[in-house]
Design an enzyme around this catalytic site. Structure first.
Site, mmCIF file in Angstrom:
data_model
loop_
_atom_site.group_PDB
_atom_site.id
_atom_site.type_symbol
_atom_site.label_atom_id
_atom_site.label_comp_id
_atom_site.label_asym_id
_atom_site.label_seq_id
_atom_site.Cartn_x
_atom_site.Cartn_y
_atom_site.Cartn_z
ATOM 1 N N ASP A 277 0.626 -14.040 5.558
ATOM 2 C CA ASP A 277 -0.451 -13.069 5.384
ATOM 3 C C ASP A 277 -1.286 -13.514 4.181
ATOM 4 O OD1 ASP A 277 -1.713 -10.552 5.909
ATOM 5 O OD2 ASP A 277 -0.507 -9.620 4.357
ATOM 6 N N GLY B 135 -0.094 -15.258 1.890
ATOM 7 C CA GLY B 135 0.420 -16.594 1.633
ATOM 8 C C GLY B 135 1.236 -16.697 0.355
ATOM 9 N N ASP C 214 8.642 -5.746 10.727
ATOM 10 C CA ASP C 214 8.926 -4.327 10.545
ATOM 11 C C ASP C 214 7.774 -3.559 9.928
ATOM 12 O OD1 ASP C 214 9.174 -5.561 7.865
ATOM 13 O OD2 ASP C 214 9.900 -3.583 7.258
ATOM 14 N N ARG D 251 11.975 -3.687 14.245
ATOM 15 C CA ARG D 251 12.327 -5.117 14.286
ATOM 16 C C ARG D 251 12.930 -5.506 15.626
ATOM 17 N NH1 ARG D 251 11.942 -7.212 9.034
ATOM 18 N NH2 ARG D 251 12.567 -5.844 7.343
#
Ligand code: IMP
Ligand code: MG
Length: 204
Positions: free
Chosen positions: A120, A122, A176, A182
């Site tokens: 995302d 990073g 999640d 999950r």
């Protein structure tokens, strides 16, 4: 009743399960995921050409993806896990990444393949890459199922990317929201948390 948040009710799991997927939109199907995992495994196998590999899953989100990926890798692999945490709320990443627990397996001189659920900002991937480089790994590559390049705040890139995704919050297949969802077999975008009257109480 659509009770997403009420975990205290005596309703069966099946009931709750049907219930709490109300606000999820299918984004990547099971069969798309399966084909993608097979494609990534082929690429990785071709690149490492029978060389031993230490596959390191970044907990928690990568465990489902990693379990599928390694079963398509016909290479001499070891598997271990690393847990880092960013010091921020559930949804947001911050640059303040800390090592929660590292791997027990010796790392020096090894080829490391870091497996991530999603890159995302990073910060996580960047931290893990540098960590293994500092530990004396022979090489470090990142394999991520999902990549959200529009959110990047670092210069990190993953060598193996499953899907590029837009800026939506995704759950399922290991990913999640607040440790939930999950177990879902596909990937869904989460629009918000729904209350017992079906109203969105938390925008995401
Ligand atoms: P980064 O450090 O910002 O790249 O984010 C890394 C971690 O944030 C991922 O490993 C996920 O655990 C979490 N994350 C980022 N985006 C999402 C998402 O859309 N759904 C679920 N978790 C996410
Ligand atoms: Mg997470």
């Amino acid at each position: 009743p659509r009770s997403t948040l009420d975990r205290s009710s005596a309703a069966s799991d099946v009931y709750k399960r049907q219930d709490y997927v109300y606000n999820l939109n299918l984004t990547i199907s099971e069969s798309q995921i399966r084909k993608c995992v097979e494609r990534l495994a082929r690429l990785i196998q071709a690149d490492y050409k029978g060389e031993p590999l230490l596959v390191v899953g970044a907990l928690n989100g990568s465990f489902v993806f990693l379990a599928d990926l390694i079963r398509h890798l016909h290479l001499p692999i070891q598997v271990d896990f690393i847990k880092v945490s960013s010091y921020d709320a559930a949804l947001k990443s911050s640059g303040d990444v800390r090592l929660h627990h590292g791997v027990r397996t010796p790392v020096a001189q090894k080829n490391i393949l870091v497996v991530e659920d999603i890159v995302d900002t990073g910060f996580t991937a960047d931290f893990i890459r540098k960590y293994f480089e500092n530990e004396g790994a022979a090489s470090v590559r990142i394999c991520t199922l999902l990549d959200k390049p529009s959110r990047r705040l670092t210069s990190v890139t993953a060598e193996y990317v499953g899907f590029e995704v837009p800026d939506q919050f995704l759950v399922g297949y290991g990913l999640d929201y607040n440790q939930q969802y999950r177990e879902l077999r596909a990937i869904y975008s989460l629009e918000g948390v729904v209350d017992s009257g079906g109203r969105v109480t938390e925008e995401i």
